[in-house]
Design a protein around this motif. Structure first.
Motif, PDB file in Angstrom:
ATOM      1  N   LEU A  55       0.784  -1.230   0.000  1.00  0.00           N
ATOM      2  CA  LEU A  55       0.000   0.000   0.000  1.00  0.00           C
ATOM      3  C   LEU A  55       0.821   1.288   0.000  1.00  0.00           C
ATOM      4  O   LEU A  55       0.457   2.262  -0.662  1.00  0.00           O
ATOM      5  CB  LEU A  55      -0.935  -0.004   1.224  1.00  0.00           C
ATOM      6  CG  LEU A  55      -1.897   1.166   1.369  1.00  0.00           C
ATOM      7  CD1 LEU A  55      -2.865   1.205   0.196  1.00  0.00           C
ATOM      8  CD2 LEU A  55      -2.669   1.052   2.683  1.00  0.00           C
ATOM      9  N   ALA A  56       1.920   1.309   0.739  1.00  0.00           N
ATOM     10  CA  ALA A  56       2.609   2.575   0.990  1.00  0.00           C
ATOM     11  C   ALA A  56       3.504   3.011  -0.160  1.00  0.00           C
ATOM     12  O   ALA A  56       4.127   2.187  -0.840  1.00  0.00           O
ATOM     13  CB  ALA A  56       3.433   2.464   2.271  1.00  0.00           C
ATOM     14  N   ASP A  57       3.588   4.322  -0.364  1.00  0.00           N
ATOM     15  CA  ASP A  57       4.525   4.907  -1.320  1.00  0.00           C
ATOM     16  C   ASP A  57       5.865   5.180  -0.659  1.00  0.00           C
ATOM     17  O   ASP A  57       6.914   4.982  -1.261  1.00  0.00           O
ATOM     18  CB  ASP A  57       3.952   6.215  -1.881  1.00  0.00           C
ATOM     19  CG  ASP A  57       2.637   5.997  -2.592  1.00  0.00           C
ATOM     20  OD1 ASP A  57       2.631   5.281  -3.604  1.00  0.00           O
ATOM     21  OD2 ASP A  57       1.608   6.517  -2.117  1.00  0.00           O
ATOM     22  N   ARG A  58       5.812   5.645   0.595  1.00  0.00           N
ATOM     23  CA  ARG A  58       7.031   5.875   1.365  1.00  0.00           C
ATOM     24  C   ARG A  58       6.845   5.310   2.769  1.00  0.00           C
ATOM     25  O   ARG A  58       5.713   5.160   3.237  1.00  0.00           O
ATOM     26  CB  ARG A  58       7.361   7.371   1.449  1.00  0.00           C
ATOM     27  CG  ARG A  58       7.797   7.982   0.126  1.00  0.00           C
ATOM     28  CD  ARG A  58       8.243   9.434   0.327  1.00  0.00           C
ATOM     29  NE  ARG A  58       7.133  10.281   0.741  1.00  0.00           N
ATOM     30  CZ  ARG A  58       7.249  11.335   1.554  1.00  0.00           C
ATOM     31  NH1 ARG A  58       8.429  11.640   2.074  1.00  0.00           N
ATOM     32  NH2 ARG A  58       6.188  12.073   1.858  1.00  0.00           N
ATOM     33  N   VAL A  59       7.965   5.007   3.418  1.00  0.00           N
ATOM     34  CA  VAL A  59       7.932   4.437   4.765  1.00  0.00           C
ATOM     35  C   VAL A  59       8.813   5.268   5.680  1.00  0.00           C
ATOM     36  O   VAL A  59       9.955   5.597   5.338  1.00  0.00           O
ATOM     37  CB  VAL A  59       8.421   2.970   4.767  1.00  0.00           C
ATOM     38  CG1 VAL A  59       8.355   2.385   6.185  1.00  0.00           C
ATOM     39  CG2 VAL A  59       7.594   2.121   3.809  1.00  0.00           C
ATOM     40  N   ALA A  60       8.283   5.594   6.858  1.00  0.00           N
ATOM     41  CA  ALA A  60       9.042   6.282   7.898  1.00  0.00           C
ATOM     42  C   ALA A  60       9.224   5.316   9.060  1.00  0.00           C
ATOM     43  O   ALA A  60       8.256   4.748   9.558  1.00  0.00           O
ATOM     44  CB  ALA A  60       8.301   7.535   8.371  1.00  0.00           C
ATOM     45  N   VAL A  61      10.467   5.109   9.461  1.00  0.00           N
ATOM     46  CA  VAL A  61      10.798   4.153  10.517  1.00  0.00           C
ATOM     47  C   VAL A  61      11.040   4.917  11.814  1.00  0.00           C
ATOM     48  O   VAL A  61      11.929   5.769  11.886  1.00  0.00           O
ATOM     49  CB  VAL A  61      12.042   3.322  10.138  1.00  0.00           C
ATOM     50  CG1 VAL A  61      12.354   2.306  11.229  1.00  0.00           C
ATOM     51  CG2 VAL A  61      11.817   2.614   8.803  1.00  0.00           C
ATOM     52  N   LEU A  62      10.254   4.588  12.824  1.00  0.00           N
ATOM     53  CA  LEU A  62      10.283   5.305  14.102  1.00  0.00           C
ATOM     54  C   LEU A  62      10.776   4.381  15.208  1.00  0.00           C
ATOM     55  O   LEU A  62      10.375   3.222  15.285  1.00  0.00           O
ATOM     56  CB  LEU A  62       8.879   5.817  14.429  1.00  0.00           C
ATOM     57  CG  LEU A  62       8.708   6.784  15.592  1.00  0.00           C
ATOM     58  CD1 LEU A  62       9.273   8.154  15.231  1.00  0.00           C
ATOM     59  CD2 LEU A  62       7.222   6.913  15.951  1.00  0.00           C
ATOM     60  N   TYR A  63      11.640   4.911  16.073  1.00  0.00           N
ATOM     61  CA  TYR A  63      12.105   4.143  17.226  1.00  0.00           C
ATOM     62  C   TYR A  63      12.302   5.088  18.410  1.00  0.00           C
ATOM     63  O   TYR A  63      13.029   6.075  18.313  1.00  0.00           O
ATOM     64  CB  TYR A  63      13.416   3.409  16.916  1.00  0.00           C
ATOM     65  CG  TYR A  63      13.921   2.564  18.065  1.00  0.00           C
ATOM     66  CD1 TYR A  63      13.232   1.413  18.445  1.00  0.00           C
ATOM     67  CD2 TYR A  63      15.071   2.908  18.772  1.00  0.00           C
ATOM     68  CE1 TYR A  63      13.684   0.628  19.494  1.00  0.00           C
ATOM     69  CE2 TYR A  63      15.524   2.122  19.820  1.00  0.00           C
ATOM     70  CZ  TYR A  63      14.832   0.986  20.184  1.00  0.00           C
ATOM     71  OH  TYR A  63      15.270   0.213  21.227  1.00  0.00           O
ATOM     72  N   ARG A  64      11.611   4.795  19.495  1.00  0.00           N
ATOM     73  CA  ARG A  64      11.690   5.608  20.707  1.00  0.00           C
ATOM     74  C   ARG A  64      11.522   7.100  20.427  1.00  0.00           C
ATOM     75  O   ARG A  64      12.265   7.942  20.924  1.00  0.00           O
ATOM     76  CB  ARG A  64      12.988   5.347  21.458  1.00  0.00           C
ATOM     77  CG  ARG A  64      13.041   3.934  22.030  1.00  0.00           C
ATOM     78  CD  ARG A  64      14.083   3.783  23.107  1.00  0.00           C
ATOM     79  NE  ARG A  64      13.981   2.474  23.749  1.00  0.00           N
ATOM     80  CZ  ARG A  64      14.666   2.112  24.815  1.00  0.00           C
ATOM     81  NH1 ARG A  64      15.520   2.959  25.364  1.00  0.00           N
ATOM     82  NH2 ARG A  64      14.525   0.927  25.349  1.00  0.00           N
ATOM     83  N   GLY A  65      10.531   7.400  19.605  1.00  0.00           N
ATOM     84  CA  GLY A  65      10.174   8.788  19.382  1.00  0.00           C
ATOM     85  C   GLY A  65      11.011   9.538  18.384  1.00  0.00           C
ATOM     86  O   GLY A  65      10.871  10.762  18.250  1.00  0.00           O
ATOM     87  N   GLU A  66      11.891   8.861  17.641  1.00  0.00           N
ATOM     88  CA  GLU A  66      12.725   9.540  16.645  1.00  0.00           C
ATOM     89  C   GLU A  66      12.638   8.817  15.304  1.00  0.00           C
ATOM     90  O   GLU A  66      12.667   7.581  15.247  1.00  0.00           O
ATOM     91  CB  GLU A  66      14.182   9.605  17.108  1.00  0.00           C
ATOM     92  CG  GLU A  66      14.385  10.443  18.364  1.00  0.00           C
ATOM     93  CD  GLU A  66      15.845  10.740  18.632  1.00  0.00           C
ATOM     94  OE1 GLU A  66      16.590  10.935  17.655  1.00  0.00           O
ATOM     95  OE2 GLU A  66      16.232  10.761  19.809  1.00  0.00           O
ATOM     96  N   LEU A  67      12.526   9.601  14.231  1.00  0.00           N
ATOM     97  CA  LEU A  67      12.546   9.030  12.890  1.00  0.00           C
ATOM     98  C   LEU A  67      13.984   8.680  12.526  1.00  0.00           C
ATOM     99  O   LEU A  67      14.838   9.562  12.434  1.00  0.00           O
ATOM    100  CB  LEU A  67      11.973  10.027  11.877  1.00  0.00           C
ATOM    101  CG  LEU A  67      10.453  10.228  11.909  1.00  0.00           C
ATOM    102  CD1 LEU A  67      10.041  11.304  10.917  1.00  0.00           C
ATOM    103  CD2 LEU A  67       9.720   8.931  11.610  1.00  0.00           C
ATOM    104  N   LEU A  68      14.245   7.390  12.332  1.00  0.00           N
ATOM    105  CA  LEU A  68      15.596   6.937  12.023  1.00  0.00           C
ATOM    106  C   LEU A  68      15.845   6.796  10.528  1.00  0.00           C
ATOM    107  O   LEU A  68      16.989   6.863  10.083  1.00  0.00           O
ATOM    108  CB  LEU A  68      15.873   5.603  12.722  1.00  0.00           C
ATOM    109  CG  LEU A  68      15.782   5.609  14.253  1.00  0.00           C
ATOM    110  CD1 LEU A  68      16.192   4.255  14.802  1.00  0.00           C
ATOM    111  CD2 LEU A  68      16.634   6.716  14.844  1.00  0.00           C
ATOM    112  N   GLN A  69      14.780   6.571   9.772  1.00  0.00           N
ATOM    113  CA  GLN A  69      14.947   6.451   8.319  1.00  0.00           C
ATOM    114  C   GLN A  69      13.625   6.736   7.632  1.00  0.00           C
ATOM    115  O   GLN A  69      12.547   6.448   8.158  1.00  0.00           O
ATOM    116  CB  GLN A  69      15.428   5.043   7.930  1.00  0.00           C
ATOM    117  CG  GLN A  69      15.709   4.903   6.428  1.00  0.00           C
ATOM    118  CD  GLN A  69      16.320   3.548   6.056  1.00  0.00           C
ATOM    119  OE1 GLN A  69      16.547   2.708   6.910  1.00  0.00           O
ATOM    120  NE2 GLN A  69      16.587   3.350   4.778  1.00  0.00           N
TER     121      GLN A  69
END
Length: 666
Positions: A556-570
């Motif tokens: 489904l997604a066009d882009r992916v945001a990877v979140l860990y402990r409140g911070e976007l890592l990628q």
């Protein structure tokens, strides 16, 4: 192996005297001591109804019309309430789907487990209660959290507590009803690893009810496939997943999404309509291999091979299900020049401590997210992924206006949004619709479905006719017959489809989808994904899609945001991120995603309950990162580096991450 429990010709109906509707017919299977038996099927097929009868549970409007449930030779259907109460928890225990509703919010978790042990007088001789509690917490991979209340634990930690409670009396049989639904992939793997360890150490048998066949492949010995209240195939797990025989099993497995976008055949078409079930094979209306006589000749489970039984008279005539994998075509990304619908800039979020505590104890606010920034264009889907407690839903709450940001800006169509709901216009409220993870809490149990769906139309002054509600129900795989029902008369998957339909009715510009597919079976997931794809294509609806299922994200997604402990890592385009993950945490998530074959993945230890908020000086992954060397990561915050399709927050340059280099000590 010695049989522990045997279900014989079980038939269950719902309704009232004089007006019963059959929902389960002729179900028969057995579970040996120490065996893990999986029960799968689409939502509403009756698998949970059967599972709860193994504990002697039945709704007040249900009746076991035929059959036996023999546990060590004793028919559970004939036991009185007192005898069943002695059995439940002590010899047969339950791990429910939703630990949030199964744990008492006003009792500390240690007290709740203590109550179970005391009720069944199950404290081992010579052992104190406190020592037993500590032993149980250690058994499920937790430190001593007995003093905590349920809301002070993450979803995965709550589920571990329910498992500790279930095994506290060393039961012979553990019934698990969707125990990992809603949990992220790494937590799911931890729970499965825990269950496998418990099975080997305690020797208990398991009935595992789920719609997640990929996860089931990691633990089950045998699997029973249910359709419309009937078992249609029973086979060893590996054999079923590699070469399903029944047409329904084939379609169910082909419907399972994969991270690489591959498919092993055609998925299920249509949906189960109980009012249209023929007198013969129940699957005939949806079967690609049906002949004329299938509609009139009933099918029953018959042995066809060693350890395999199938309810299909034509199974020999159907070509083998094993086929070459074909890659599903991905829809193209929206035009890069499309207008921006949502813009989030330097967002920081916190949960405020009560002012009295801040004054008396000097307690600071708990920062749960910082430096969050991304954009959503018209017709674009951005997926937000990460483990439980990483802050995904907190960010969604801030965008929807249910949590006031600590700092930063949120814009809709270029206009700054007021920080809280009550300050936003009616039109802005219509344009952003939120679909919650748990429909049990978001649907009014005292209102019929028709009233629930009509309410947002009236609230926003939207005109509708008699076909409006029927059309939206059809779009989510339901029919007009649901309009006069109450939420309690629907399965979990059906309730979630109603919640999705309610959001779609007002034609929003932005949909916030918070784990909306986690409770749905794979065939319904496929229909909903197709629906969402159609919406973004035809109406340019933008979506923030929160999920732990990376295979669905791939679809489904066009882009992916990877979140860990409140911070976007990628953040990156979906294909780029899944095919060439750069950040070590992204790689960890992908490695944890299960396939349809049992693998050798070893789950990492669960995080210790405690402070998980953002705001530390170093990388939030420090201490857990497999590529960390020295103290650089722990002591200094990683820089934000641009990549070809997004960004990455890591001390190591992207080219070194791609090569697999180790971090040099500063």
């Amino acid at each position: 192996m010695q049989t522990l429990i045997e279900v014989r010709n079980l038939g269950i109906a719902y309704g009232r005297p004089g007006s019963w509707t059959n929902v389960v017919q002729g179900v028969s299977f057995d579970i040996a001591r120490g065996e893990a038996f999986g029960l799968v099927g689409e939502s509403g097929c009756g698998k949970s109804t059967v599972a709860y009868r193994l504990l002697g549970y039945g709704a007040v409007n249900s009746l076991a019309q035929t059959g036996e449930v023999l546990f060590d030779g004793i028919d559970l259907l004939k036991l009185d309430a007192r005898s069943l109460a002695r059995l439940r928890g002590k010899r047969i225990a339950l791990v429910p789907q939703n630990p949030t509703t199964s744990l008492s919010p006003g009792m500390r978790v240690g007290t709740q487990i203590r109550e179970m042990i005391a009720t069944h007088k199950a404290l081992p001789a010579g052992m104190t209660m406190e020592r037993r509690l500590a032993e149980l917490f250690a058994l499920v991979g937790l430190p001593d959290v007995g003093h905590r209340f349920p809301h002070e634990l993450s979803g995965g930690q709550q589920q571990r507590v329910t498992i500790a409670m279930a095994v506290s009396c060393n039961p012979d049989l553990l019934v698990l009803d969707e125990p990992t639904t809603g949990l992220d992939v790494t937590t799911q793997r931890q729970i499965i690893q825990l269950l496998k360890d418990l099975r080997s150490s305690i020797g208990m048998a398991m009935l595992y009810v789920t719609h997640d066949l990929a996860l089931l492949s990691q633990i089950a010995d045998r699997v029973g496939v249910m359709y419309a209240g009937q078992l249609v195939e029973v086979a060893p797990c590996d054999a079923l997943l590699s070469a399903p025989v029944h047409p329904y099993s084939r379609g169910l497995i082909a419907s399972i999404p994969t991270i690489d976008g591959a498919s092993s055949g055609r998925g299920l078409r249509g949906m189960l309509r109980r009012d249209q079930i023929p007198g013969g094979c129940k699957f005939e209306p949806r079967c690609d291999f049906a002949k004329a006589d299938c509609k009139s000749i009933p099918q029953t489970l018959e042995p066809v091979e060693k350890h395999r039984a199938v309810a299909c008279m034509r199974w020999k005539d159907i070509e083998p299900a094993v086929a070459a994998l074909t890659r599903r075509a991905r829809s193209p990304r929206p035009d890069i020049d499309a207008g921006s619908v949502l813009s989030v800039e330097d967002l920081a979020l916190s949960y405020q401590s009560p002012s009295v505590l801040r004054t008396l104890l000097g307690k600071a606010d708990s920062i749960v997210a910082r430096d969050i920034g991304f954009e959503l264009k018209s017709g674009e889907v951005v997926a937000l992924v990460g483990e439980s407690g990483s802050g995904k839903s907190t960010i969604a709450r801030a965008i929807s206006g249910r949590l006031e940001p600590r700092s930063g800006k949120i814009r809709l169509d270029g206009d700054a949004l007021a920080p809280v709901l009550r300050q936003r216009s009616v039109e802005q409220l219509r344009q952003i619709q939120y679909i919650f993870q748990n429909p049990d809490a978001s649907l009014n149990p005292r209102r019929r479905i028709k009233t629930i769906l009509e309410r947002p139309l009236r609230h926003f002054g939207i005109k509708s006719d008699a076909t409006t509600l029927e059309t939206v129900l059809e779009s989510v795989g339901l029919h007009a017959g649901y309009l006069n029902r109450y939420p309690e008369q629907l399965s979990g998957g059906e309730r979630q489809r109603i919640a999705i339909a309610r959001a779609l009715l007002v034609s929003p510009k932005l949909l916030i989808c918070d784990e909306i597919l986690s409770a749905l079976d794979v065939s319904v997931q496929s229909r909903i994904v197709e629906l969402l794809q159609s919406l973004k294509k035809r109406h340019s609806v933008a979506m923030l899609f929160i999920s732990h299922d990376l295979a669905v994200v791939q679809q489904l997604a066009d882009r992916v945001a990877v979140l860990y402990r409140g911070e976007l890592l990628q953040m990156a385009e979906t294909a780029t991120l899944l095919e060439s993950p750069l950040h070590p945490y992204t790689q960890m998530l992908l490695q944890a995603a299960p396939g349809l074959r049992r693998d050798q993945y070893v789950a990492s230890p669960p995080a210790i309950p405690g402070e998980t908020s953002a705001g530390g000086q170093g990388c939030p992954l420090a201490g857990r990162c497999p590529r960390q060397i020295g103290t650089v990561c722990a002591e200094s915050r990683p820089p934000l580096r641009k990549t070809e399709t997004g960004f990455i927050r890591c001390h190591m340059p992207s080219i070194q991450l791609a090569r697999g280099d180790q971090l040099a000590v500063a």
